[in-house]
Design a protein around this motif. Structure first.
Motif, PDB file in Angstrom:
ATOM      1  N   VAL A 165      40.159   4.552 -21.106  1.00  0.00           N
ATOM      2  CA  VAL A 165      40.423   3.857 -21.975  1.00  0.00           C
ATOM      3  C   VAL A 165      40.104   4.337 -23.150  1.00  0.00           C
ATOM      4  N   GLY A 166      41.455   4.529 -23.959  1.00  0.00           N
ATOM      5  CA  GLY A 166      41.268   6.165 -25.230  1.00  0.00           C
ATOM      6  C   GLY A 166      39.912   5.483 -26.247  1.00  0.00           C
ATOM      7  N   THR A 167      38.947   5.907 -27.066  1.00  0.00           N
ATOM      8  CA  THR A 167      38.632   5.555 -28.093  1.00  0.00           C
ATOM      9  C   THR A 167      38.803   7.070 -29.272  1.00  0.00           C
ATOM     10  N   SER A 168      38.764   6.036 -30.270  1.00  0.00           N
ATOM     11  CA  SER A 168      38.335   7.398 -31.449  1.00  0.00           C
ATOM     12  C   SER A 168      36.648   7.801 -31.438  1.00  0.00           C
ATOM     13  N   ASN A 169      35.757   8.064 -30.325  1.00  0.00           N
ATOM     14  CA  ASN A 169      34.165   7.666 -30.577  1.00  0.00           C
ATOM     15  C   ASN A 169      33.729   9.381 -29.835  1.00  0.00           C
ATOM     16  N   ILE A 170      34.699  10.582 -30.551  1.00  0.00           N
ATOM     17  CA  ILE A 170      34.338  11.650 -29.592  1.00  0.00           C
ATOM     18  C   ILE A 170      33.548  12.392 -29.076  1.00  0.00           C
ATOM     19  N   PRO A 171      32.630  12.438 -29.641  1.00  0.00           N
ATOM     20  CA  PRO A 171      31.271  13.174 -28.666  1.00  0.00           C
ATOM     21  C   PRO A 171      30.735  12.392 -28.190  1.00  0.00           C
ATOM     22  N   GLN A 172      30.955  11.022 -28.022  1.00  0.00           N
ATOM     23  CA  GLN A 172      30.262   9.478 -27.111  1.00  0.00           C
ATOM     24  C   GLN A 172      31.426  10.363 -25.668  1.00  0.00           C
ATOM     25  N   ALA A 173      32.553  10.018 -26.232  1.00  0.00           N
ATOM     26  CA  ALA A 173      33.537  10.408 -25.017  1.00  0.00           C
ATOM     27  C   ALA A 173      33.387  11.485 -24.479  1.00  0.00           C
ATOM     28  N   THR A 174      33.200  12.423 -25.035  1.00  0.00           N
ATOM     29  CA  THR A 174      32.816  13.904 -24.632  1.00  0.00           C
ATOM     30  C   THR A 174      31.592  13.741 -23.136  1.00  0.00           C
ATOM     31  N   GLN A 175      30.631  13.191 -23.627  1.00  0.00           N
ATOM     32  CA  GLN A 175      29.943  12.631 -23.374  1.00  0.00           C
ATOM     33  C   GLN A 175      29.664  12.588 -21.869  1.00  0.00           C
ATOM     34  N   ASP A 176      30.277  10.869 -21.685  1.00  0.00           N
ATOM     35  CA  ASP A 176      30.721  10.711 -20.569  1.00  0.00           C
ATOM     36  C   ASP A 176      31.449  10.991 -19.407  1.00  0.00           C
ATOM     37  N   LEU A 177      32.235  11.987 -20.256  1.00  0.00           N
ATOM     38  CA  LEU A 177      33.358  13.478 -19.469  1.00  0.00           C
ATOM     39  C   LEU A 177      32.376  14.382 -18.387  1.00  0.00           C
ATOM     40  N   ALA A 178      31.241  14.589 -19.234  1.00  0.00           N
ATOM     41  CA  ALA A 178      30.654  15.470 -18.256  1.00  0.00           C
ATOM     42  C   ALA A 178      29.797  14.773 -18.080  1.00  0.00           C
ATOM     43  N   LYS A 179      29.083  13.944 -18.280  1.00  0.00           N
ATOM     44  CA  LYS A 179      28.149  12.877 -16.940  1.00  0.00           C
ATOM     45  C   LYS A 179      29.271  12.247 -15.448  1.00  0.00           C
ATOM     46  N   THR A 180      30.367  12.488 -16.109  1.00  0.00           N
ATOM     47  CA  THR A 180      30.964  11.493 -14.861  1.00  0.00           C
ATOM     48  C   THR A 180      31.059  13.027 -13.752  1.00  0.00           C
ATOM     49  N   ILE A 181      31.621  14.117 -14.484  1.00  0.00           N
ATOM     50  CA  ILE A 181      32.200  15.813 -14.015  1.00  0.00           C
ATOM     51  C   ILE A 181      31.089  16.510 -13.249  1.00  0.00           C
ATOM     52  N   ILE A 182      30.801  16.221 -13.990  1.00  0.00           N
ATOM     53  CA  ILE A 182      29.184  17.177 -13.691  1.00  0.00           C
ATOM     54  C   ILE A 182      28.395  16.894 -11.953  1.00  0.00           C
ATOM     55  N   PRO A 183      28.059  15.577 -11.899  1.00  0.00           N
ATOM     56  CA  PRO A 183      27.640  15.377 -10.899  1.00  0.00           C
ATOM     57  C   PRO A 183      28.545  15.719  -9.697  1.00  0.00           C
ATOM     58  N   LYS A 184      29.768  15.722 -10.311  1.00  0.00           N
ATOM     59  CA  LYS A 184      30.840  15.815  -9.099  1.00  0.00           C
ATOM     60  C   LYS A 184      30.682  17.459  -8.743  1.00  0.00           C
ATOM     61  N   LEU A 185      30.584  17.878  -9.662  1.00  0.00           N
ATOM     62  CA  LEU A 185      31.007  19.266  -9.476  1.00  0.00           C
ATOM     63  C   LEU A 185      30.079  19.861  -8.396  1.00  0.00           C
ATOM     64  N   LYS A 186      28.980  19.036  -8.387  1.00  0.00           N
ATOM     65  CA  LYS A 186      27.547  19.663  -7.472  1.00  0.00           C
ATOM     66  C   LYS A 186      27.445  19.104  -6.246  1.00  0.00           C
ATOM     67  N   SER A 187      28.412  17.985  -6.040  1.00  0.00           N
ATOM     68  CA  SER A 187      28.231  17.373  -4.966  1.00  0.00           C
ATOM     69  C   SER A 187      28.867  18.369  -3.896  1.00  0.00           C
ATOM     70  N   ASP A 188      30.175  18.655  -4.667  1.00  0.00           N
ATOM     71  CA  ASP A 188      31.222  19.392  -4.016  1.00  0.00           C
ATOM     72  C   ASP A 188      30.796  21.215  -3.742  1.00  0.00           C
ATOM     73  N   GLY A 189      29.965  21.250  -3.751  1.00  0.00           N
ATOM     74  CA  GLY A 189      29.135  22.905  -4.032  1.00  0.00           C
ATOM     75  C   GLY A 189      30.039  23.580  -4.545  1.00  0.00           C
ATOM     76  N   ILE A 190      30.536  23.343  -6.287  1.00  0.00           N
ATOM     77  CA  ILE A 190      30.517  23.637  -6.657  1.00  0.00           C
ATOM     78  C   ILE A 190      29.803  24.712  -8.134  1.00  0.00           C
ATOM     79  N   ILE A 191      29.091  23.913  -8.504  1.00  0.00           N
ATOM     80  CA  ILE A 191      27.739  24.476  -8.626  1.00  0.00           C
ATOM     81  C   ILE A 191      26.519  24.520  -8.388  1.00  0.00           C
ATOM     82  N   ARG A 192      25.764  24.851  -8.533  1.00  0.00           N
ATOM     83  CA  ARG A 192      24.304  25.035  -7.762  1.00  0.00           C
ATOM     84  C   ARG A 192      24.015  24.013  -8.662  1.00  0.00           C
TER      85      ARG A 192
END
Length: 192
Positions: A165-192
């Protein structure tokens, strides 16, 4: 390098950023030989220097916190640079992969929750049915696509779509996106 052709403006992403994310689709190139990358270049394409800095700084900080070397592209690639400059930066940073995110779509949604009439016999129900009104909420549902490119082959090796859901809190939303994406990158073996 044709990477800019595929990266949508990040400003649109940040204007319609999400406060929480769920992964809706995910793909990994089965022929990508690896190994997991230890050096990532984070690239944001936008006309707003502020949005670009927020996005790239947040992802770099989160990647480094996860034990991966990462670098912002804005420190070396000014807004509007050509793709030749991008190739030079990738070489100079030693990045093995490039991470980009774009808005795939923004849809306005309407949520209607009926409030039921009171019970307690027909008379209570009948009076409540006339008095009750539904709760109506309108919101933006944002679908983002995050893509990781192999720096050597310039091919997509991993992609995931997230919804929220859209929000105007850009810094928090970007942190939330990173916290969603980075564990996936690790578990899929894209990053160490």
């Amino acid at each position: 390098m044709s990477l800019f052709r595929y990266a949508a403006p990040l400003g649109a992403l940040l204007l319609a950023a999400c406060s929480t994310f769920s992964v809706s689709n995910q793909w990994k190139d089965p022929s990508w030989p690896g190994p997991p990358a230890s050096n990532v270049l984070v690239l944001g394409v936008t006309k707003s220097d502020t949005y670009r800095h927020v996005f790239e700084d947040t992802f770099v900080q989160q990647l480094q916190g996860a034990g991966v070397q990462a670098e912002q592209s804005y420190s070396q690639i000014p807004a509007g640079s050509n793709s030749e400059k991008l190739g030079d930066v990738i070489k100079s940073t030693g990045a093995q992969v490039i991470l980009t995110t774009r808005v795939q779509r923004v849809e306005q949604k309407l949520n209607v929750t009926p409030s039921g009439p009171a019970w307690g016999g027909f008379y209570g129900w009948y009076g409540g049915a006339w008095a009750s009104t539904p709760d109506v909420t309108q919101y933006d549902q944002v679908t983002l696509e995050t893509t990781v490119w192999d720096a050597k082959s310039q091919k997509v090796i991993w992609s995931v779509t997230t919804e929220g859901v859209g929000t105007s809190n850009i810094p928090q939303a970007t942190q939330d996106l990173a916290k969603t994406i980075i564990p996936k990158l690790k578990s899929d073996g894209i990053i160490r």
